[in-house]
Design an enzyme around this catalytic site. Structure first.
Site, PDB file in Angstrom:
ATOM      1  N   LYS A  63      39.242  45.176  37.583  1.00 44.78           N
ATOM      2  CA  LYS A  63      39.444  44.085  38.557  1.00 44.78           C
ATOM      3  C   LYS A  63      38.621  44.296  39.826  1.00 44.78           C
ATOM      4  O   LYS A  63      39.160  44.316  40.952  1.00 44.78           O
ATOM      5  CB  LYS A  63      40.921  43.950  38.918  1.00 44.78           C
ATOM      6  CG  LYS A  63      41.850  43.682  37.738  1.00 44.78           C
ATOM      7  CD  LYS A  63      43.288  43.531  38.217  1.00 44.78           C
ATOM      8  CE  LYS A  63      44.265  43.306  37.085  1.00 44.78           C
ATOM      9  NZ  LYS A  63      44.479  44.523  36.259  1.00 44.78           N
ATOM     10  N   LEU A  64      37.315  44.407  39.688  1.00 49.52           N
ATOM     11  CA  LEU A  64      36.466  44.652  40.849  1.00 49.52           C
ATOM     12  C   LEU A  64      36.578  43.519  41.870  1.00 49.52           C
ATOM     13  O   LEU A  64      36.620  42.345  41.511  1.00 49.52           O
ATOM     14  CB  LEU A  64      35.006  44.818  40.423  1.00 49.52           C
ATOM     15  CG  LEU A  64      34.582  46.251  40.064  1.00 49.52           C
ATOM     16  CD1 LEU A  64      35.369  46.783  38.882  1.00 49.52           C
ATOM     17  CD2 LEU A  64      33.087  46.301  39.766  1.00 49.52           C
ATOM     18  N   ILE A  67      32.200  43.459  48.195  1.00 56.34           N
ATOM     19  CA  ILE A  67      31.057  42.639  48.585  1.00 56.34           C
ATOM     20  C   ILE A  67      30.119  42.509  47.380  1.00 56.34           C
ATOM     21  O   ILE A  67      30.084  43.384  46.501  1.00 56.34           O
ATOM     22  CB  ILE A  67      30.318  43.230  49.805  1.00 56.34           C
ATOM     23  CG1 ILE A  67      29.751  44.622  49.482  1.00 56.34           C
ATOM     24  CG2 ILE A  67      31.251  43.289  51.016  1.00 56.34           C
ATOM     25  CD1 ILE A  67      28.853  45.174  50.578  1.00 56.34           C
ATOM     26  N   THR A  70      27.871  45.540  46.200  1.00 61.05           N
ATOM     27  CA  THR A  70      28.624  46.660  45.631  1.00 61.05           C
ATOM     28  C   THR A  70      29.101  46.342  44.220  1.00 61.05           C
ATOM     29  O   THR A  70      29.030  47.189  43.316  1.00 61.05           O
ATOM     30  CB  THR A  70      29.832  47.001  46.528  1.00 61.05           C
ATOM     31  OG1 THR A  70      29.366  47.408  47.814  1.00 61.05           O
ATOM     32  CG2 THR A  70      30.671  48.116  45.922  1.00 61.05           C
ATOM     33  N   THR A 124      49.859  37.950  36.875  1.00 63.88           N
ATOM     34  CA  THR A 124      51.083  37.417  36.269  1.00 63.88           C
ATOM     35  C   THR A 124      52.337  37.911  36.986  1.00 63.88           C
ATOM     36  O   THR A 124      53.429  37.405  36.735  1.00 63.88           O
ATOM     37  CB  THR A 124      51.170  37.779  34.773  1.00 63.88           C
ATOM     38  OG1 THR A 124      50.999  39.187  34.613  1.00 63.88           O
ATOM     39  CG2 THR A 124      50.114  37.037  33.977  1.00 63.88           C
TER      40      THR A 124
END
EC number: 4.1.1.23
Length: 237
Positions: A63-64, A67, A70, A124
């Site tokens: 889940k990056l 910015i 990066t 969720t």
């Protein structure tokens, strides 16, 4: 196209737990495994290499959200691991998601297919009350999810992580080919755990989910192999 294997969430704290779990299965059975933050932060790339060496598919669920520069650089590195799917947070914006895809394409070795890239809409575990009070997004939860899905499609990503309850409207707002991967899947009678929006495998199939993610109902079962096969059978009905 719907994946016929439920994705198993191996939310274990240690590499040894992964080995112990996978050794329960017949080596000829190829699984789709989700590896998350805790495990990756503990074991690093070696856990990915190990799972891939057994012939399994890997969804690296990190889940990056950072910015664009990066995220692009990070995706370039993750692409070299040989994973089959990765994700980002749609809340990072279109520019960040475009950069993520660019990095993934740049890092994918020649001759290999780029890993699928999907975005998280709303977790969720997030209720409408949490979204409005904590995130200050003053729309309905459904409207927020659909907006994030449309932004994800605009960025050229393959799909989203979403509740199965939102699949039909997301596909209507994007396309039938837009991937909807749905966690929060529980067999009939299973505990909801910390998931607020859940659905059974059969219901998720009927409503159009492309991938389902199942963790504790399999990993914490007395017989994980039998539990997996039962869920797989229900998913493929």
């Amino acid at each position: 196209m719907q994946e016929n294997r439920p994705v198993i969430a191996l939310d274990f704290p240690e590499f040894s737990d992964v080995k112990d779990f996978l050794e329960k299965f017949d080596p000829s059975e190829k699984l789709y495994i989700k590896l998350g933050m805790e495990l990756f932060y503990t074991a690093g790339p070696q856990v990915v290499y190990y799972v891939k060496s057994l012939g399994h598919s890997v969804f690296l669920d990190l889940k990056l959200h950072d910015i664009p520069n990066t995220v692009e650089s990070s995706m370039r590195v993750l692409a070299r691991l040989g994973v089959d799917m990765v994700n980002v947070h749609a809340a990072g914006g279109v520019e960040m998601m475009v950069a993520a895809k660019r990095g993934l394409e740049a890092g994918t070795p020649i001759g290999r297919q780029r890993p699928k890239l999907i975005a998280v809409t709303q977790l969720t575990s997030t209720s409408e009350e949490i979204m409005q009070n904590d995130q200050k997004i003053m729309t309905s939860l459904e409207e927020s999810v659909i907006n994030y899905a449309q932004k994800t499609a605009q960025a050229g990503l393959d799909g989203v992580v979403c509740s199965a309850h939102e699949v039909e409207k997301i596909k209507a707002a994007t396309s039938k080919e837009f991937i909807c991967l749905t966690p929060g899947i529980r067999p009939e009678g299973a505990s909801k755990g910390d998931q607020k929006r859940v659905m059974t495998p059969k219901e998720a199939r009927t409503i159009g989910s492309d991938y389902i993610v199942v963790g504790r109902p399999i990993t914490q079962a007395k017989d994980p192999v039998s539990a997996y096969h039962a869920i797989k059978e229900e998913w493929n009905q």
